[in-house]
Design an enzyme around this catalytic site. Structure first.
Site, PDB file in Angstrom:
ATOM      1  N   ASN A  46      17.634 -10.718 -61.080  1.00  0.00           N
ATOM      2  CA  ASN A  46      16.698  -9.585 -61.121  1.00  0.00           C
ATOM      3  C   ASN A  46      16.545  -9.014 -62.529  1.00  0.00           C
ATOM      4  O   ASN A  46      15.431  -8.742 -62.978  1.00  0.00           O
ATOM      5  CB  ASN A  46      17.149  -8.488 -60.155  1.00  0.00           C
ATOM      6  CG  ASN A  46      17.199  -8.985 -58.718  1.00  0.00           C
ATOM      7  OD1 ASN A  46      16.747 -10.097 -58.437  1.00  0.00           O
ATOM      8  ND2 ASN A  46      17.747  -8.193 -57.822  1.00  0.00           N
ATOM      9  N   THR A 103     -31.842   1.042 -75.697  1.00  0.00           N
ATOM     10  CA  THR A 103     -31.187   1.790 -74.627  1.00  0.00           C
ATOM     11  C   THR A 103     -31.957   1.406 -73.367  1.00  0.00           C
ATOM     12  O   THR A 103     -33.173   1.160 -73.436  1.00  0.00           O
ATOM     13  CB  THR A 103     -31.255   3.324 -74.835  1.00  0.00           C
ATOM     14  OG1 THR A 103     -32.625   3.731 -74.773  1.00  0.00           O
ATOM     15  CG2 THR A 103     -30.677   3.742 -76.186  1.00  0.00           C
ATOM     16  N   HIS A 104     -31.266   1.324 -72.258  1.00  0.00           N
ATOM     17  CA  HIS A 104     -31.876   0.859 -70.996  1.00  0.00           C
ATOM     18  C   HIS A 104     -32.519  -0.519 -71.160  1.00  0.00           C
ATOM     19  O   HIS A 104     -33.444  -0.856 -70.433  1.00  0.00           O
ATOM     20  CB  HIS A 104     -32.944   1.846 -70.491  1.00  0.00           C
ATOM     21  CG  HIS A 104     -32.498   3.267 -70.498  1.00  0.00           C
ATOM     22  ND1 HIS A 104     -31.906   3.883 -69.415  1.00  0.00           N
ATOM     23  CD2 HIS A 104     -32.525   4.207 -71.482  1.00  0.00           C
ATOM     24  CE1 HIS A 104     -31.602   5.140 -69.715  1.00  0.00           C
ATOM     25  NE2 HIS A 104     -31.957   5.358 -70.980  1.00  0.00           N
ATOM     26  N   SER A 162     -28.930 -29.241 -69.540  1.00  0.00           N
ATOM     27  CA  SER A 162     -29.123 -29.293 -68.101  1.00  0.00           C
ATOM     28  C   SER A 162     -29.172 -30.749 -67.654  1.00  0.00           C
ATOM     29  O   SER A 162     -29.713 -31.602 -68.363  1.00  0.00           O
ATOM     30  CB  SER A 162     -30.432 -28.585 -67.731  1.00  0.00           C
ATOM     31  OG  SER A 162     -30.890 -29.044 -66.470  1.00  0.00           O
ATOM     32  N   LYS A 207     -33.679 -27.951 -71.776  1.00  0.00           N
ATOM     33  CA  LYS A 207     -32.801 -26.785 -71.744  1.00  0.00           C
ATOM     34  C   LYS A 207     -31.656 -26.836 -72.743  1.00  0.00           C
ATOM     35  O   LYS A 207     -31.103 -27.870 -73.043  1.00  0.00           O
ATOM     36  CB  LYS A 207     -32.188 -26.635 -70.344  1.00  0.00           C
ATOM     37  CG  LYS A 207     -33.207 -26.307 -69.280  1.00  0.00           C
ATOM     38  CD  LYS A 207     -33.424 -24.830 -69.149  1.00  0.00           C
ATOM     39  CE  LYS A 207     -32.174 -24.204 -68.595  1.00  0.00           C
ATOM     40  NZ  LYS A 207     -32.385 -22.888 -68.052  1.00  0.00           N
ATOM     41  N   GLU A 257     -21.531 -17.377 -71.167  1.00  0.00           N
ATOM     42  CA  GLU A 257     -21.573 -17.078 -69.737  1.00  0.00           C
ATOM     43  C   GLU A 257     -20.191 -17.192 -69.101  1.00  0.00           C
ATOM     44  O   GLU A 257     -19.807 -16.387 -68.258  1.00  0.00           O
ATOM     45  CB  GLU A 257     -22.530 -18.040 -69.032  1.00  0.00           C
ATOM     46  CG  GLU A 257     -23.985 -17.784 -69.367  1.00  0.00           C
ATOM     47  CD  GLU A 257     -24.878 -18.900 -68.859  1.00  0.00           C
ATOM     48  OE1 GLU A 257     -25.691 -18.647 -67.974  1.00  0.00           O
ATOM     49  OE2 GLU A 257     -24.751 -20.036 -69.346  1.00  0.00           O
ATOM     50  N   TYR A 304      14.437  -4.395 -56.543  1.00  0.00           N
ATOM     51  CA  TYR A 304      13.789  -5.699 -56.592  1.00  0.00           C
ATOM     52  C   TYR A 304      13.377  -6.159 -55.195  1.00  0.00           C
ATOM     53  O   TYR A 304      14.125  -5.998 -54.230  1.00  0.00           O
ATOM     54  CB  TYR A 304      14.718  -6.757 -57.222  1.00  0.00           C
ATOM     55  CG  TYR A 304      14.049  -8.126 -57.267  1.00  0.00           C
ATOM     56  CD1 TYR A 304      13.219  -8.475 -58.323  1.00  0.00           C
ATOM     57  CD2 TYR A 304      14.198  -9.031 -56.216  1.00  0.00           C
ATOM     58  CE1 TYR A 304      12.565  -9.700 -58.348  1.00  0.00           C
ATOM     59  CE2 TYR A 304      13.551 -10.258 -56.228  1.00  0.00           C
ATOM     60  CZ  TYR A 304      12.731 -10.589 -57.300  1.00  0.00           C
ATOM     61  OH  TYR A 304      12.080 -11.783 -57.314  1.00  0.00           O
TER      62      TYR A 304
HETATM   63  N1  ARG Z   1      11.793 -16.202 -59.124  1.00  0.00           N
HETATM   64  C1  ARG Z   1      12.150 -14.837 -59.024  1.00  0.00           C
HETATM   65  C2  ARG Z   1      11.014 -13.946 -59.526  1.00  0.00           C
HETATM   66  O1  ARG Z   1      10.149 -14.455 -60.136  1.00  0.00           O
HETATM   67  C3  ARG Z   1      13.368 -14.547 -59.837  1.00  0.00           C
HETATM   68  C4  ARG Z   1      14.199 -13.449 -59.292  1.00  0.00           C
HETATM   69  C5  ARG Z   1      14.755 -13.812 -57.979  1.00  0.00           C
HETATM   70  N2  ARG Z   1      15.690 -12.829 -57.527  1.00  0.00           N
HETATM   71  C6  ARG Z   1      16.080 -12.813 -56.291  1.00  0.00           C
HETATM   72  N3  ARG Z   1      16.924 -11.877 -55.976  1.00  0.00           N
HETATM   73  N4  ARG Z   1      15.648 -13.644 -55.390  1.00  0.00           N
HETATM   74  O2  ARG Z   1      10.983 -12.777 -59.308  1.00  0.00           O
END
Ligand code: ARG
Length: 457
Positions: A110, A155-156, A277, A283, A290, A317
């Site tokens: 995490n 403008t516009h 085209s 064209k 675009e 998390y």
């Molecule tokens: N692949 C996970 C992500 O992108 C990484 C973290 C995973 N953590 C866990 N507790 N499963 O967030």
């Protein structure tokens, strides 16, 4: 296949779940950041006596080798490794054995993924800053070349007043300068080091977070471990900044698309930046412009998608957060390639100066100048406006323009008109007579140019 987290599990992961939850096919893009972060973490673990210098050495060497293997295309990415973090850790253990099993000490995926992402965003935003700068330089260069080119301002999408083409181009330079500022602001909040937050609550191990921050050039460490692992504001801010860039590029593209029509015929895009085209042989289409306009939509989509992913998440998390990456990666790719190709295209645009100047003289574009002429002669503004409105109507009925009117005709509308009225009727006079700061006068545009040149240093 036992997972690193499989201690309490009795059954293997269902293949469908493995496939569904894996992120390795896209987060492998973070391999460099992951390795960089792990190396800093290992050095800190050693400094804190949590691993020995021999173990540190083995880890650093192993990680460097893995990096080289990935770069050489020799590393095998496997779905069952789930994500880049586990893939690298597993490869490290396979390479150096027991020491590799100590790398994840005091760390969770995490805080690891939060770190990787911040390192990645920081690098990519620096790259986008450089691309923005390049495009601004190019706009300034062309504005220099076109500082005597007069074009109708709209403008516009109706002809309004004559302006300098350089003024028009420098308006985009000003937008891109703000875009740079937005990214720099966001980078202050990207530049926070999350490692040491662990899964969410911090660690009972004596980790030195400041040292890791120093090694990775972060000026600060995240103050709240729960926030550190669940915060993705910094991703949103950067995607927002990118969405604004795309919006600006899209507007410039739209100007170019309109200007390249035979109806306007203000510019021609070189063959190497246009397409044809399959059916209509005559064209020549502005597809690059675009596509940039079109791709703006997907970046807006990514911004909204991240907002939506985050809105209902309880702390801290949640696996939902894995959905941040593809949105971020695609945003970075889209903005970078758009900036690059549009900057190159600027060198392949030929402005049709004669046509622009001729069009700037049509459509009573100097009517406001005549109003201001009368104001300077003492007529109240509303009255002057109405007088010139009547002159325009008179001309339209007779299929004439201002310059075709005889002196007798002018004085029919107001006795304030003197023979000097003829001096305010041309687009060039209109530009020359502008007095306000930031206006399209030759002098003010020159000032803007100098400002832009100074800003870019
Ligand atoms: N692949 C996970 C992500 O992108 C990484 C973290 C995973 N953590 C866990 N507790 N499963 O967030």
């Amino acid at each position: 296949m036992k997972k690193p987290w499989g201690g309490r599990f009795k059954e293997a992961t269902d293949p469908a779940v493995e496939k569904f939850t894996a992120s390795i096919h896209f987060d492998r893009r973070l391999y460099r950041q992951d390795i960089l972060g792990s190396m800093a973490h290992a050095r800190m673990l050693c400094q804190q006596g949590l691993i020995t210098p021999e173990e540190e050495k083995a880890i650093l060497k192993g990680l460097k080798e893995i990096e080289a293997e990935i770069e050489a295309g020799k590393f095998v990415f496997r779905e069952e490794d789930e994500d880049i973090h586990m893939a690298i850790e597993k490869a490290l253990v396979a390479k150096i054995g027991a020491a590799g099993e100590k790398l994840h000490t005091g760390r969770s995926r995490n805080d690891q993924v939060a770190l990787d992402l911040r390192l990645y965003v920081r690098e990519e935003m620096e790259n986008i800053l450089a691309l923005l700068r390049r495009m601004r330089l190019k706009l300034v260069e062309i504005a220099q070349k076109e500082k005597n080119t007069i074009v109708p301002g709209y403008t516009h999408l109706q002809k309004a007043q004559p302006v300098l083409l350089s003024h028009h181009l420098l308006a985009y330079e000003a937008m891109l300068a703000r875009d740079e500022g937005r990214i720099r602001d966001a980078l202050v909040r990207v530049n926070v080091m999350p490692l040491g937050a662990g899964a969410l609550a911090g660690s009972s191990l004596p980790l030195d977070r400041k040292y890791v921050a120093e090694l990775l050039h972060f000026p600060r460490v995240a103050e709240n471990s729960m926030d550190a692992v669940s915060d993705r504001d910094f991703v949103i801010e950067c995607i927002f900044a990118c969405a604004v860039i795309m919006m600006h590029l899209s507007r410039l593209c739209e100007d170019f698309i309109i200007w390249s029509t035979s109806e306007f015929n203000f510019l021609e895009i070189g063959d190497s930046f246009a397409t044809g085209s399959s059916l209509m042989p005559q064209k020549k289409n502005p597809d690059v412009a675009e596509l940039i306009r079109g791709k703006t939509g997907r970046v807006y989509g990514h911004l909204l998608s991240l907002f939506t992913v985050l809105k209902g998440l309880p702390l801290t998390y949640n696996r939902d957060l894995q959905e941040d990456k593809e949105a971020l990666f695609d945003t970075v790719d889209t903005v970078s390639s758009s900036l690059e190709v549009l900057t190159s295209m600027l060198d392949h645009i030929r402005f049709n100066r004669e046509r622009m100047a001729a069009e700037a003289a049509k459509g009573f574009t100097t009517a406001t100048d005549v109003v201001e002429y009368l104001v300077l002669k003492g007529l109240p503004f509303r009255e002057a406006h109405s007088v010139v409105g009547q002159v325009v109507a008179h001309c339209l009925e007779r299929n004439k323009t201002f310059v075709d009117l005889s002196w007798e005709e002018w004085v029919q509308f107001s006795d304030k008109f003197g023979p000097d009225v003829y001096k305010v009727l041309s687009p060039e006079a209109s530009i020359r007579r502008k007095k306000t700061v930031g206006s399209t006068s030759f002098r003010e545009v020159e000032k803007q140019l100098n400002q832009a040149i100074r800003r870019r240093k």
